[in-house]
Design a protein around this motif. Structure first.
Motif, PDB file in Angstrom:
ATOM      1  N   PRO A   1       3.976   0.465  -6.507  1.00 32.79           N
ATOM      2  CA  PRO A   1       3.490   1.665  -5.826  1.00 32.79           C
ATOM      3  C   PRO A   1       1.984   1.824  -6.054  1.00 32.79           C
ATOM      4  CG  PRO A   1       4.987   2.246  -7.623  1.00 32.79           C
ATOM      5  CD  PRO A   1       4.933   0.753  -7.558  1.00 32.79           C
ATOM      6  N   PRO A   2       1.281   2.372  -5.075  1.00 33.44           N
ATOM      7  CA  PRO A   2      -0.171   2.550  -5.234  1.00 33.44           C
ATOM      8  C   PRO A   2      -0.503   3.784  -6.048  1.00 33.44           C
ATOM      9  CG  PRO A   2       0.516   3.334  -3.091  1.00 33.44           C
ATOM     10  CD  PRO A   2       1.748   2.756  -3.747  1.00 33.44           C
ATOM     11  N   LEU A   3      -1.591   3.708  -6.779  1.00 33.23           N
ATOM     12  CA  LEU A   3      -2.166   4.863  -7.460  1.00 33.23           C
ATOM     13  C   LEU A   3      -3.533   5.086  -6.837  1.00 33.23           C
ATOM     14  CD1 LEU A   3      -2.146   7.062  -9.639  1.00 33.23           C
ATOM     15  CD2 LEU A   3      -3.107   5.371 -11.216  1.00 33.23           C
ATOM     16  N   ILE A   4      -3.682   6.201  -6.148  1.00 30.40           N
ATOM     17  CA  ILE A   4      -4.946   6.551  -5.501  1.00 30.40           C
ATOM     18  C   ILE A   4      -5.477   7.791  -6.204  1.00 30.40           C
ATOM     19  CG2 ILE A   4      -6.048   7.241  -3.345  1.00 30.40           C
ATOM     20  CD1 ILE A   4      -3.674   5.810  -1.909  1.00 30.40           C
TER      21      ILE A   4
ATOM     22  N   GLN B   1       1.759   0.604 -11.647  1.00 35.75           N
ATOM     23  CA  GLN B   1       1.246   0.918 -10.318  1.00 35.75           C
ATOM     24  C   GLN B   1      -0.032   0.121 -10.096  1.00 35.75           C
ATOM     25  OE1 GLN B   1       0.736   5.130  -9.690  1.00 35.75           O
ATOM     26  NE2 GLN B   1       2.878   5.577 -10.046  1.00 35.75           N
ATOM     27  N   ARG B   2      -0.313  -0.157  -8.819  1.00 37.97           N
ATOM     28  CA  ARG B   2      -1.586  -0.820  -8.516  1.00 37.97           C
ATOM     29  C   ARG B   2      -2.629   0.251  -8.249  1.00 37.97           C
ATOM     30  NH1 ARG B   2      -1.138  -1.688  -2.572  1.00 37.97           N
ATOM     31  NH2 ARG B   2       0.843  -0.673  -2.276  1.00 37.97           N
ATOM     32  N   LEU B   3      -3.721   0.175  -8.983  1.00 38.19           N
ATOM     33  CA  LEU B   3      -4.830   1.112  -8.859  1.00 38.19           C
ATOM     34  C   LEU B   3      -5.686   0.671  -7.684  1.00 38.19           C
ATOM     35  CD1 LEU B   3      -6.551   3.463 -10.027  1.00 38.19           C
ATOM     36  CD2 LEU B   3      -7.688   1.733 -11.452  1.00 38.19           C
ATOM     37  N   LEU B   4      -5.812   1.552  -6.691  1.00 38.79           N
ATOM     38  CA  LEU B   4      -6.538   1.182  -5.481  1.00 38.79           C
ATOM     39  C   LEU B   4      -7.974   1.676  -5.507  1.00 38.79           C
ATOM     40  CD1 LEU B   4      -3.904   1.747  -2.650  1.00 38.79           C
ATOM     41  CD2 LEU B   4      -4.400  -0.322  -3.969  1.00 38.79           C
ATOM     42  N   ALA B   5      -8.879   0.786  -5.105  1.00 37.19           N
ATOM     43  CA  ALA B   5     -10.277   1.141  -4.903  1.00 37.19           C
ATOM     44  C   ALA B   5     -10.413   1.823  -3.544  1.00 37.19           C
ATOM     45  CB  ALA B   5     -11.139  -0.124  -4.956  1.00 37.19           C
ATOM     46  N   ARG B   6     -11.572   2.367  -3.289  1.00 36.80           N
ATOM     47  CA  ARG B   6     -11.807   3.097  -2.037  1.00 36.80           C
ATOM     48  C   ARG B   6     -11.553   2.239  -0.809  1.00 36.80           C
ATOM     49  NH1 ARG B   6     -17.288   6.202  -0.101  1.00 36.80           N
ATOM     50  NH2 ARG B   6     -17.978   5.592  -2.162  1.00 36.80           N
ATOM     51  N   ASP B   7     -11.849   0.939  -0.880  1.00 34.93           N
ATOM     52  CA  ASP B   7     -11.654   0.065   0.279  1.00 34.93           C
ATOM     53  C   ASP B   7     -10.209  -0.409   0.437  1.00 34.93           C
ATOM     54  OD1 ASP B   7     -11.353  -1.851  -1.719  1.00 34.93           O
ATOM     55  OD2 ASP B   7     -13.105  -3.028  -1.126  1.00 34.93           O
ATOM     56  N   GLY B   8      -9.329   0.077  -0.425  1.00 32.83           N
ATOM     57  CA  GLY B   8      -7.915  -0.295  -0.346  1.00 32.83           C
ATOM     58  C   GLY B   8      -7.551  -1.522  -1.158  1.00 32.83           C
ATOM     59  N   SER B   9      -8.538  -2.177  -1.751  1.00 34.21           N
ATOM     60  CA  SER B   9      -8.245  -3.348  -2.577  1.00 34.21           C
ATOM     61  C   SER B   9      -7.678  -2.889  -3.922  1.00 34.21           C
ATOM     62  CB  SER B   9      -9.506  -4.184  -2.802  1.00 34.21           C
ATOM     63  OG  SER B   9     -10.463  -3.440  -3.558  1.00 34.21           O
ATOM     64  N   VAL B  10      -7.017  -3.802  -4.601  1.00 34.01           N
ATOM     65  CA  VAL B  10      -6.438  -3.507  -5.913  1.00 34.01           C
ATOM     66  C   VAL B  10      -7.519  -3.675  -6.973  1.00 34.01           C
ATOM     67  CG1 VAL B  10      -4.683  -4.143  -7.602  1.00 34.01           C
ATOM     68  CG2 VAL B  10      -4.141  -4.202  -5.149  1.00 34.01           C
ATOM     69  N   ALA B  11      -7.840  -2.585  -7.656  1.00 35.85           N
ATOM     70  CA  ALA B  11      -8.856  -2.609  -8.700  1.00 35.85           C
ATOM     71  C   ALA B  11      -8.273  -3.035 -10.045  1.00 35.85           C
ATOM     72  CB  ALA B  11      -9.508  -1.238  -8.830  1.00 35.85           C
ATOM     73  N   GLY B  12      -6.961  -2.868 -10.195  1.00 36.55           N
ATOM     74  CA  GLY B  12      -6.289  -3.212 -11.436  1.00 36.55           C
ATOM     75  C   GLY B  12      -4.860  -2.715 -11.385  1.00 36.55           C
ATOM     76  N   VAL B  13      -4.148  -2.987 -12.447  1.00 32.63           N
ATOM     77  CA  VAL B  13      -2.775  -2.502 -12.570  1.00 32.63           C
ATOM     78  C   VAL B  13      -2.726  -1.594 -13.788  1.00 32.63           C
ATOM     79  CG1 VAL B  13      -0.367  -3.145 -12.961  1.00 32.63           C
ATOM     80  CG2 VAL B  13      -1.806  -4.546 -11.464  1.00 32.63           C
ATOM     81  N   VAL B  14      -2.149  -0.427 -13.596  1.00 38.32           N
ATOM     82  CA  VAL B  14      -1.998   0.527 -14.682  1.00 38.32           C
ATOM     83  C   VAL B  14      -0.518   0.746 -14.955  1.00 38.32           C
ATOM     84  CG1 VAL B  14      -4.166   1.714 -14.182  1.00 38.32           C
ATOM     85  CG2 VAL B  14      -2.035   2.552 -13.191  1.00 38.32           C
ATOM     86  N   GLU B  15      -0.241   1.165 -16.151  1.00 39.76           N
ATOM     87  CA  GLU B  15       1.105   1.593 -16.505  1.00 39.76           C
ATOM     88  C   GLU B  15       1.065   3.091 -16.730  1.00 39.76           C
ATOM     89  OE1 GLU B  15       4.639   0.837 -19.755  1.00 39.76           O
ATOM     90  OE2 GLU B  15       2.626   0.129 -20.222  1.00 39.76           O
ATOM     91  N   ILE B  16       1.888   3.811 -15.985  1.00 43.96           N
ATOM     92  CA  ILE B  16       2.072   5.236 -16.242  1.00 43.96           C
ATOM     93  C   ILE B  16       3.038   5.289 -17.420  1.00 43.96           C
ATOM     94  CG2 ILE B  16       2.837   7.453 -15.334  1.00 43.96           C
ATOM     95  CD1 ILE B  16       0.336   6.221 -13.917  1.00 43.96           C
ATOM     96  N   THR B  17       2.568   5.792 -18.549  1.00 44.06           N
ATOM     97  CA  THR B  17       3.374   5.769 -19.766  1.00 44.06           C
ATOM     98  C   THR B  17       4.163   7.049 -19.983  1.00 44.06           C
ATOM     99  OG1 THR B  17       1.510   6.545 -21.089  1.00 44.06           O
ATOM    100  CG2 THR B  17       1.813   4.146 -20.900  1.00 44.06           C
TER     101      THR B  17
END
Length: 137
Positions: free
Chosen positions: A9-12, A54-70
């Motif tokens: 899932p995306p994280l925006i 979740q995949r952390l999305l940059a403004r351009d929609g690219s994946v900036a990184g992966v985060v874990e919601i803990t």
């Protein structure tokens, strides 16, 4: 990007320049929490966030990184602490500064009427951590 990451899932976080700032704060390790109005999830008929990757999305929609919601907590705004304010990674000196900025933001984006929120307003607080590249595949 792997199919597994693409399926997360995306994280925006925010939008426009704010999104750039918040993504940078996550990538630097300064941002380890984020918060939102519970009522926005209800109004949009959206599920509440859940722990997991979740995949952390940059403004351009690219994946900036992966985060874990803990951790995900729902609490009245009156229970937000200085620690949570600092964990947001936006330079808030205390919870009062956090609250002023968030009430203003939520008012600007139409999530609240603006001005002070009632003490029992529910806030969704997500704790997160950036995963190192070896843990994202």
């Amino acid at each position: 990007m792997s199919d597994e990451i693409d399926s997360l899932p995306p994280l925006i976080l925010g939008d426009a320049e704010l999104q750039d700032q918040l993504v940078a704060a996550v990538l630097s390790g300064a941002k380890t929490a984020t918060s939102s109005l519970h009522r926005s999830y209800v109004a949009d008929d959206q599920p509440l966030p859940q722990p997991g990757r979740q995949r952390l999305l940059a403004r351009d929609g690219s994946v900036a990184g992966v985060v874990e919601i803990t951790d995900v907590q729902i609490m009245p705004i009156s229970e937000i602490t200085d620690e949570i304010a600092h964990a947001e990674g936006e330079g808030f000196v205390d919870v009062a500064a956090w609250r002023r900025a968030h009430e203003q933001f939520w008012g600007q984006v139409g999530e609240s009427a603006g001005g002070s929120l009632p003490e029992d307003e529910l806030i969704v607080v997500e704790r997160l951590r950036l995963l190192p590249p070896a843990q994202t595949a």
